[in-house]
Design an enzyme around this catalytic site. Structure first.
Site, PDB file in Angstrom:
ATOM      1  N   SER A  14      -0.926   6.660  -1.434  1.00  0.00           N
ATOM      2  CA  SER A  14      -0.555   5.253  -1.475  1.00  0.00           C
ATOM      3  C   SER A  14      -0.801   4.659  -2.866  1.00  0.00           C
ATOM      4  O   SER A  14      -0.238   5.128  -3.847  1.00  0.00           O
ATOM      5  CB  SER A  14      -1.312   4.477  -0.388  1.00  0.00           C
ATOM      6  OG  SER A  14      -0.762   3.193  -0.203  1.00  0.00           O
ATOM      7  N   ASP A  73       7.731   6.215   6.956  1.00  0.00           N
ATOM      8  CA  ASP A  73       6.689   5.377   6.364  1.00  0.00           C
ATOM      9  C   ASP A  73       7.134   3.916   6.412  1.00  0.00           C
ATOM     10  O   ASP A  73       8.134   3.551   5.816  1.00  0.00           O
ATOM     11  CB  ASP A  73       6.450   5.819   4.915  1.00  0.00           C
ATOM     12  CG  ASP A  73       5.200   5.207   4.298  1.00  0.00           C
ATOM     13  OD1 ASP A  73       4.874   4.053   4.634  1.00  0.00           O
ATOM     14  OD2 ASP A  73       4.553   5.897   3.493  1.00  0.00           O
ATOM     15  N   HIS A 128       2.786   6.802   7.091  1.00  0.00           N
ATOM     16  CA  HIS A 128       2.167   6.620   5.782  1.00  0.00           C
ATOM     17  C   HIS A 128       0.857   7.397   5.630  1.00  0.00           C
ATOM     18  O   HIS A 128       0.608   8.015   4.591  1.00  0.00           O
ATOM     19  CB  HIS A 128       1.905   5.124   5.562  1.00  0.00           C
ATOM     20  CG  HIS A 128       1.408   4.776   4.199  1.00  0.00           C
ATOM     21  ND1 HIS A 128       2.201   4.820   3.071  1.00  0.00           N
ATOM     22  CD2 HIS A 128       0.176   4.353   3.779  1.00  0.00           C
ATOM     23  CE1 HIS A 128       1.501   4.444   2.012  1.00  0.00           C
ATOM     24  NE2 HIS A 128       0.267   4.157   2.414  1.00  0.00           N
TER      25      HIS A 128
END
Length: 433
Positions: free
Chosen positions: A243, A335, A370
């Site tokens: 991320s 995601d 994610h």
């Protein structure tokens, strides 16, 4: 019932191991055709309970082997040797939005595996256990050392594999909402990599002065610490991020002159960011685009549009055409937090135009969200997320349980292979593994 209780035998092998190691659950001495429920229970450090269960029928020999026999229902179905772990869910009555993660990696995760009569779905506290075994899963292998790092103003923890080394080094970054997570670094050290996990979000919450310190120099200081450590191979350094951590990884791989990476791994990340800015500037850029956040009918936040459309302004995205080391992108196609698929496609095009696309490997995982973690971690499709401002929201991460958990297992195996191929650059490093 008493005779059945005496006869049923439950064994788990190995009963102690690393979290990414499979184990075998075996039930023996049950009556032929006996219907049973096998349940896993885990008490998290934060006090929350997690459970998974599956329905089985004993064969003619009175045996059930989870590595060979299919579950006929429960929290998973089919032949799933590790289904009791990756399908864990909060026990009924838990508060919404929690997710399972390990804080203290110096202690094991304990799972109580139990056998019950019949195909049960609830009320396990009131049921009689026919057999019970406690299983330990560790992030730290025996001999791995945990070393807090504070030099140069850093807030981090270095994990060193057993032995004198020298070892390849990895700088490991998590994302927004997490000050520091140690478990991936501990597991990397258990596989032969000296890995430092770095807290770069905590200072952003402290004060504006502290936030200003989390810039390129902060990450370069961490890279120097790895490079200069006597037990780390200075020429075999990598960076791995998830991320926001992937954003920083891409930036360092493209622009840093402090360390020339041997390779870089980006999980669920994007190259979109103010190139000349700090972490705080990237957060401010996202906040400026908050109008793009969507909220679904379940009042869950969908943030993937924050960085869309992918900008054409070169000052607003990392020039990955400058990357001169092998780059691995892990992409969950569902995601809902970050536009990772669109970012990966743009990075691919940029690298093709620059002539360095031979360095790029993209792993695409359908129906995957994610939070792609090491193997057998339960899928977190939705959880609470606390921003640096202190605001807490219910965030939609995306993904479906089974394909997401399959992706975690496959991606972790390929990440380890990728790191070994690029970091074990001499025979001594290979033999130290």
């Amino acid at each position: 019932m008493d005779s059945e209780r005496c006869n049923v035998k439950l064994s788990v092998y190995p009963s102690r191991g690393l979290v990414d190691e499979k184990f075998t659950v075996l039930v023996q001495k049950a009556p032929p055709g006996f219907q049973m429920t096998i349940r896993a229970l885990h008490q998290c450090e934060d006090g929350n309970g997690w459970e998974a269960f599956a329905h089985y029928t004993a064969d003619a020999c009175g045996t059930v082997n989870l590595s060979e026999d299919p579950s006929m229902g429960g929290t998973y179905s089919g032949v799933e040797p590790m289904g009791l772990i990756w399908s864990l869910k909060p026990v009924p009555g838990s508060k919404p939005g929690i997710r399972l993660s390990k804080k203290n990696v110096q202690t094991p995760m304990e799972f109580t595996i139990s056998v019950y009569k019949g195909h049960q779905t609830e009320g396990f506290v009131d049921q009689v256990q026919l057999a019970c075994v406690v299983v330990e899963r560790w992030y730290m292998a025996p001999g791995v050392r945990r070393v807090p790092i504070t030099e140069g103003g850093l807030i981090g923890v270095l994990f060193l594999p057993p032995g004198p080394g020298p070892f390849p080094g990895v700088l490991d970054l998590w994302g927004r909402g997490i000050d520091i997570a140690e478990y991936r670094s501990a597991l990397l050290a258990s596989h032969g990599f000296a890995s430092m996990t770095l807290n770069y979000m905590g200072p952003l919450k402290a004060s504006s002065d502290a936030a200003k310190l989390v810039n390129d120099q902060y990450f370069e200081t961490a890279l120097r610490v790895l490079q200069q450590h006597p037990q780390i191979l200075s020429s075999s350094i990598a960076m791995l991020g998830l991320s926001f951590g992937a954003s920083m990884t891409l930036k360092m791989a493209a622009y840093s002159d402090v360390v020339k990476f041997r390779c870089a791994v980006c999980i669920s990340g994007s190259h979109v960011q103010p190139v000349d800015g700090s972490v705080a500037d990237l957060i401010a850029y996202c906040q400026k685009n908050e109008a793009k956040i969507r909220i679904n009918t379940d009042n869950q936040l969908i943030g993937r549009d924050l960085l869309l459309p992918i900008p054409t302004d070169p000052t607003m995205k990392v020039d990955v055409g400058r990357v001169q080391c092998p780059l691995l992108l892990i992409v969950g196609e569902d995601d809902q937090n970050w536009p990772v698929y669109e970012s990966a496609q743009d990075m691919k095009e940029m690298m093709e135009r620059s002539g360095n696309s031979h360095l790029l490997t993209i792993l695409l995982y359908p129906k995957t969200g994610h939070l792609i973690k090491p193997p057998y971690a339960p899928h977190s499709g939705v959880s609470t997320l606390t921003y640096t401002t202190g605001k807490t929201v219910i965030n939609l991460w995306g993904g479906e349980m089974v394909p997401h958990c399959r992706a975690q297992e496959d991606a972790w195996r390929k990440i380890l292979v990728f790191l070994r191929e690029n970091l074990y650059v001499n025979n001594y490093a290979k033999s130290s593994k």
